[in-house]
Design an enzyme around this catalytic site. Structure first.
Site, short mmCIF file in Angstrom:
data_model
loop_
_atom_site.label_atom_id
_atom_site.label_comp_id
_atom_site.label_asym_id
_atom_site.label_seq_id
_atom_site.Cartn_x
_atom_site.Cartn_y
_atom_site.Cartn_z
N SER A 115 0.88 -1.41 -0.09
CA SER A 115 -0.15 0.18 -0.61
C SER A 115 0.91 1.62 0.06
O SER A 115 0.66 2.00 -0.37
CB SER A 115 -0.68 0.13 1.45
OG SER A 115 -1.96 -0.92 0.95
N PHE A 288 -9.74 7.53 16.99
CA PHE A 288 -10.83 7.11 17.73
C PHE A 288 -10.39 5.79 17.78
O PHE A 288 -11.38 5.22 18.71
CB PHE A 288 -11.93 7.13 16.82
CG PHE A 288 -12.39 7.93 16.12
CD1 PHE A 288 -13.61 9.34 16.78
CD2 PHE A 288 -12.39 8.48 15.01
CE1 PHE A 288 -14.17 10.12 16.39
CE2 PHE A 288 -12.95 10.01 14.35
CZ PHE A 288 -13.72 11.21 14.78
N GLU A 332 -9.77 6.43 3.15
CA GLU A 332 -9.37 5.90 2.60
C GLU A 332 -10.59 4.17 3.92
O GLU A 332 -10.50 4.44 5.17
CB GLU A 332 -8.60 5.02 3.33
CG GLU A 332 -7.84 4.17 2.70
CD GLU A 332 -6.73 3.22 3.96
OE1 GLU A 332 -5.75 2.41 3.45
OE2 GLU A 332 -6.31 3.66 5.09
N ASP A 378 -5.48 0.41 -3.58
CA ASP A 378 -4.29 0.33 -4.15
C ASP A 378 -3.88 -1.18 -5.31
O ASP A 378 -3.21 -1.30 -5.52
CB ASP A 378 -2.88 0.85 -2.70
CG ASP A 378 -3.89 -0.07 -1.60
OD1 ASP A 378 -4.57 -1.32 -1.81
OD2 ASP A 378 -4.36 0.33 -0.17
N HIS A 451 -1.32 -9.61 -0.67
CA HIS A 451 -2.04 -9.22 -2.34
C HIS A 451 -1.23 -9.87 -3.16
O HIS A 451 -0.68 -11.11 -3.66
CB HIS A 451 -1.04 -7.34 -2.02
CG HIS A 451 -1.02 -7.21 -0.90
ND1 HIS A 451 -0.46 -5.72 -0.53
CD2 HIS A 451 -1.48 -6.51 0.49
CE1 HIS A 451 -0.44 -5.29 0.56
NE2 HIS A 451 -1.30 -5.63 1.39
#
Length: 492
Positions: A115, A288, A332, A378, A451
């Site tokens: 990424s 968060f 994202e 990506d 990936h």
């Protein structure tokens, strides 16, 4: 003989040109529902006119790991959850963003990307090395001495210098590879806090969290929403949500530094505080979670929980719209990737649907005629849709039976945690494969699924979106965005 053949060919061609075009009523399939639906879709396509104007705003959705099979499976899953036909269903972005292209994701040094350089390609327009962020091909992985002379300039840095508002949102840590590509320059994507820096980089190369707080372009980000709170807190500080956890830093309380630097800003860390923000908020840092935010399937919605991706997106737009010159925003959906790595298709699809919902919310919150909105990935994953399941079969269900007499699922992975080592394939006869925690079976055993190197898709609408067509290099995405908003020479 040759002359005769040419004469015959010419005669046939002439005859074909003189035959009357068959009327649609003469076609036996003219009243078929699929035929009519496709005809209507063609008419809608013909009505699309390229928007060649200048964009006021750019909103880029980067859904980490959103491979084409993930899009297909999420589309079916969303439809089935809604009680409609999943196969013919469409996700929001498939309906709203008419311009599409395939995107090559290879990097300067690898057939299969991570990424960090792919996000750099999208935000800065160059292909780089796996494991690096915001640097070009001349850098060397994790060699701090090569970093200074190799830095790129992101569209966010350009936008701030041009007086636009900027924002970044992620359900991952805000210091993770994709959001970091908006502001960071590092030869080590894992250098998120100062404790992650190797000894030879300390004092020379800055960690990613520190780069965010020290970011000096324009007046800085107006909106930052995401996870990764620990990377901004000292090891001596207890996390506000969980006293058993502490920060990750040896030096610099970055939350306090951000607050001191931006006396017009607000720092929030839970949904109650988030909900209290309004459109007049000048600047906000929202962290968060200590690490990544929760998967959508697990997200707590009470006051102490986390806002959804759609809620963060709309709130960000409301704040950014205060700048009359426009804004650039990255959103994202970071955890589709994480669920795939875990071999957990259900959570990957749920987060993909959440990203689609966020895009719909963004579309409704702006003037789409003056806003370039795009969604892409990506990189891909080794995730597949296989077998011959019947129409309307649950996408998370059983597709058929293998030659070993055992059921197999429609969704699966080439590698990952769902594979067994030196054991027969598990029998799924009495297993609920639709359970949120079910891990799809895989062929090659790995602790984390990998990936993949296949192309991903981009969908777009708005000014200059028509340039997304055919098969493109990933770094072209930056150039279209920069042209649309007038930030580079290509816009002239």
């Amino acid at each position: 003989m040759v002359k005769l053949s040419r004469a015959l060919f010419a005669g046939v061609s002439t005859l074909a040109l003189t035959l009357p075009v068959l009327a649609q009523s003469a076609l036996p399939q003219a009243n078929d529902s699929y035929f009519l639906a496709a005809q209507e879709a063609l008419v809608a396509k013909e009505a699309i006119q390229p928007n060649t104007g200048k964009a006021k705003n750019v909103i880029m959705f980067i859904v980490d790991g959103l491979s084409i099979p993930t899009i297909t499976a999420a589309r079916i899953h969303e439809g089935q959850l809604a009680g409609v036909d999943g196969e013919s269903h469409s996700l929001a972005f498939e309906q709203l963003l008419p311009h599409t292209a395939l995107v090559k994701t290879y990097t300067h040094d690898s057939q299969v990307a991570d990424s960090a350089p792919t996000a750099t390609a999208i935000t800065s327009g160059v292909k780089s090395l796996n494991g690096t962020i915001g640097v070009d091909q001349t850098a060397a992985l994790e060699d701090c001495s090569t970093q200074a002379g190799a830095t790129t300039k992101s569209i966010f840095e350009q936008a701030e210098e041009a007086g636009l508002a900027t924002g970044i949102i992620s359900t991952a840590r805000i210091t993770h590879a994709t959001p970091a590509a908006a502001y960071a320059h590092t030869v080590g994507r894992d250098w998120e806090a100062d404790t992650n820096l190797p000894e030879d980089a300390v004092g020379t190369c800055k960690d990613i969290a520190a780069q965010l707080v020290d970011w000096s372009f324009g007046d800085g980000f107006e909106v930052v929403f995401g996870g990764g709170r620990a990377n901004f807190m000292l090891e001596s500080q207890a996390d506000p949500e969980d006293a058993t956890r502490t920060g990750a830093r040896k030096e610099r309380d970055l939350v306090a530094e951000w607050q001191a630097k931006h006396n017009d800003g607000q720092y929030v860390w839970n949904k109650e505080q988030f909900d209290a923000l309004d459109a007049s908020t000048a600047r906000v840092l929202g962290l968060f979670n200590g690490s990544h935010m929760q998967y959508e399937a697990d997200r707590a919605t009470d006051a102490g929980g986390e806002p959804s991706l759609a809620e963060m997106t709309v709130k960000a737009i409301d704040i950014l719209k205060q700048n009359e010159d426009g804004f650039v925003l990255m959103v994202e959906g970071g955890r589709v990737d994480h669920a795939h790595h875990a071999g957990n298709a259900a959570r990957a699809l749920t987060d993909a649907i959440a990203a689609s919902e966020a895009l719909k919310a963004a579309y409704d919150a702006v003037n789409p005629e003056e806003t370039l909105i795009l969604i892409t990935a990506d990189h891909s994953h080794v995730f597949s849709i296989a077998g011959y399941p019947t129409r309307n079969n649950p996408i998370l269900g059983i597709a058929g039976e293998g030659d070993d007499g055992k059921p197999y699922t429609t969704l699966g992975y080439l590698n990952g945690p769902g594979a067994t080592v030196d054991e027969p394939r598990a029998n799924l006869t009495d297993v609920d494969t639709t359970d949120i925690d079910f891990l799809q079976q895989a062929l090659i055993p790995l602790g984390s699924e990998t990936h993949a190197g296949d192309d991903v898709a981009i969908f777009a609408q708005g000014p200059q979106a028509y340039l997304f067509d055919g098969v493109i290099e990933q770094n072209m995405i930056y150039h279209v965005m920069a042209k649309a908003i007038g930030l580079n020479a290509a816009a002239k």
